[in-house]
Design a protein around this motif. Structure first.
Motif, PDB file in Angstrom:
ATOM      1  N   LYS A  23       0.824  -1.420   0.022  1.00 33.44           N
ATOM      2  CA  LYS A  23       0.267   0.044  -0.065  1.00 33.44           C
ATOM      3  C   LYS A  23       0.890   1.227  -0.105  1.00 33.44           C
ATOM      4  O   LYS A  23       0.480   2.238  -0.835  1.00 33.44           O
ATOM      5  CB  LYS A  23      -0.967   0.043   1.291  1.00 33.44           C
ATOM      6  N   LEU A  24       1.968   1.354   0.898  1.00 33.60           N
ATOM      7  CA  LEU A  24       2.943   2.354   0.845  1.00 33.60           C
ATOM      8  C   LEU A  24       3.552   2.753  -0.489  1.00 33.60           C
ATOM      9  O   LEU A  24       3.482   3.836  -1.080  1.00 33.60           O
ATOM     10  CB  LEU A  24       3.801   2.292   2.045  1.00 33.60           C
ATOM     11  N   ARG A  25       3.969   1.615  -1.014  1.00 33.45           N
ATOM     12  CA  ARG A  25       4.676   1.787  -2.304  1.00 33.45           C
ATOM     13  C   ARG A  25       3.656   2.145  -3.152  1.00 33.45           C
ATOM     14  O   ARG A  25       4.020   2.998  -4.217  1.00 33.45           O
ATOM     15  CB  ARG A  25       5.391   0.515  -2.699  1.00 33.45           C
ATOM     16  N   SER A  26       2.517   1.582  -3.318  1.00 30.94           N
ATOM     17  CA  SER A  26       1.647   1.931  -4.401  1.00 30.94           C
ATOM     18  C   SER A  26       0.862   3.582  -4.009  1.00 30.94           C
ATOM     19  O   SER A  26       0.846   4.241  -5.200  1.00 30.94           O
ATOM     20  CB  SER A  26       0.387   1.132  -4.101  1.00 30.94           C
ATOM     21  N   ALA A  36       2.257   4.746 -13.913  1.00 28.73           N
ATOM     22  CA  ALA A  36       1.976   3.404 -14.069  1.00 28.73           C
ATOM     23  C   ALA A  36       2.927   2.415 -14.337  1.00 28.73           C
ATOM     24  O   ALA A  36       3.343   2.523 -15.426  1.00 28.73           O
ATOM     25  CB  ALA A  36       0.691   3.432 -15.070  1.00 28.73           C
ATOM     26  N   TYR A  37       3.359   1.664 -13.302  1.00 26.42           N
ATOM     27  CA  TYR A  37       4.305   0.410 -13.769  1.00 26.42           C
ATOM     28  C   TYR A  37       4.092  -0.548 -12.816  1.00 26.42           C
ATOM     29  O   TYR A  37       3.173  -0.554 -11.906  1.00 26.42           O
ATOM     30  CB  TYR A  37       5.579   1.086 -13.372  1.00 26.42           C
ATOM     31  N   GLN A  38       4.695  -1.689 -13.232  1.00 27.60           N
ATOM     32  CA  GLN A  38       4.502  -2.959 -12.270  1.00 27.60           C
ATOM     33  C   GLN A  38       5.316  -3.050 -11.312  1.00 27.60           C
ATOM     34  O   GLN A  38       6.598  -3.285 -11.266  1.00 27.60           O
ATOM     35  CB  GLN A  38       4.921  -4.130 -13.447  1.00 27.60           C
ATOM     36  N   ASP A  39       4.681  -2.506 -10.047  1.00 24.37           N
ATOM     37  CA  ASP A  39       5.509  -2.542  -8.839  1.00 24.37           C
ATOM     38  C   ASP A  39       5.749  -4.040  -8.239  1.00 24.37           C
ATOM     39  O   ASP A  39       6.694  -4.303  -7.740  1.00 24.37           O
ATOM     40  CB  ASP A  39       4.630  -1.765  -8.110  1.00 24.37           C
ATOM     41  N   ILE A  40       4.870  -5.069  -8.471  1.00 23.55           N
ATOM     42  CA  ILE A  40       4.956  -6.143  -7.922  1.00 23.55           C
ATOM     43  C   ILE A  40       5.586  -7.098  -9.329  1.00 23.55           C
ATOM     44  O   ILE A  40       4.880  -7.503 -10.017  1.00 23.55           O
ATOM     45  CB  ILE A  40       3.422  -6.654  -7.352  1.00 23.55           C
ATOM     46  N   VAL A  79      12.822   2.860  -2.361  1.00 18.39           N
ATOM     47  CA  VAL A  79      13.131   3.634  -1.006  1.00 18.39           C
ATOM     48  C   VAL A  79      11.731   4.497  -0.947  1.00 18.39           C
ATOM     49  O   VAL A  79      11.683   5.380  -1.988  1.00 18.39           O
ATOM     50  CB  VAL A  79      14.293   4.177  -1.489  1.00 18.39           C
ATOM     51  N   VAL A  80      11.129   4.560   0.229  1.00 19.09           N
ATOM     52  CA  VAL A  80      10.015   5.331   0.324  1.00 19.09           C
ATOM     53  C   VAL A  80       9.872   5.776   1.713  1.00 19.09           C
ATOM     54  O   VAL A  80      10.051   4.881   2.865  1.00 19.09           O
ATOM     55  CB  VAL A  80       8.736   4.629  -0.253  1.00 19.09           C
ATOM     56  N   ILE A  81       9.412   6.984   1.933  1.00 19.11           N
ATOM     57  CA  ILE A  81       8.878   7.589   3.069  1.00 19.11           C
ATOM     58  C   ILE A  81       7.500   8.037   2.743  1.00 19.11           C
ATOM     59  O   ILE A  81       7.207   8.850   1.965  1.00 19.11           O
ATOM     60  CB  ILE A  81       9.707   8.739   3.729  1.00 19.11           C
ATOM     61  N   GLY A  82       6.330   7.654   3.762  1.00 11.00           N
ATOM     62  CA  GLY A  82       5.206   7.856   3.463  1.00 11.00           C
ATOM     63  C   GLY A  82       4.970   9.669   3.670  1.00 11.00           C
ATOM     64  O   GLY A  82       5.834  10.052   4.591  1.00 11.00           O
TER      65      GLY A  82
END
Length: 148
Positions: A23-26, A36-40, A79-82
């Motif tokens: 969910k965070l990545r999305s 729009a890209y294939q995250d999984i 790498v992600v920060i909400g």
């Protein structure tokens, strides 16, 4: 504010943790960045997952990638920060913990990343150096960088 870091293999993740990570990545990479890209991409299955919790809530995340999966070197990705947790200095802590996780898990000191170009100075401050020219990845300027 209580900040905790956890690293788990894919198999060790609970279904709730996996849901929160995806969910965070999305929220950030697909919705916020309008990309729009294939995250999984099935790499998650072979990676370790570093989670930053602030007061029990997932605030940040990185994917710790073994050698020969994304690159010949170990790497750090996703790498992600909400958005609610930005401006607290968590990005640097998140990356420092991710670098340590690569070293501890894979016994690797050479780490390669594909960095969004606007974060070049941030990654330079952590010791990463550019290894090529900027390129487009899913409509966002990136640059490959390495930490030795």
């Amino acid at each position: 504010m209580k900040i905790e870091y956890f690293v788990k293999s894919f198999e060790e993740l609970t279904t709730t943790e996996l849901y929160q990570i995806l969910k965070l990545r999305s929220d950030v990479f697909i919705v916020e960045q309008n990309c729009a890209y294939q995250d999984i991409d099935e790499k998650d299955l072979k990676c370790h997952h570093l989670m930053c919790l602030v007061d029990g809530k997932l605030a940040g995340y990185t994917r710790i990638v073994p050698t020969n999966l994304s690159y010949k070197d170990a790497s750090i990705g996703r790498v992600v920060i909400g958005s609610k947790f930005r401006g607290l200095g968590l990005g640097k802590q998140l990356m420092e913990n991710s670098i340590k996780a690569c070293e501890d898990i894979f016994k690797e000191s050479k780490i390669r990343i594909s960095a969004q170009l606007y974060l070049l100075k941030f990654y330079n401050s952590l010791g990463f150096k550019e290894t090529g020219n900027p390129y487009d990845e899913d409509g966002i300027p990136h640059i490959e960088m390495v930490l030795n």
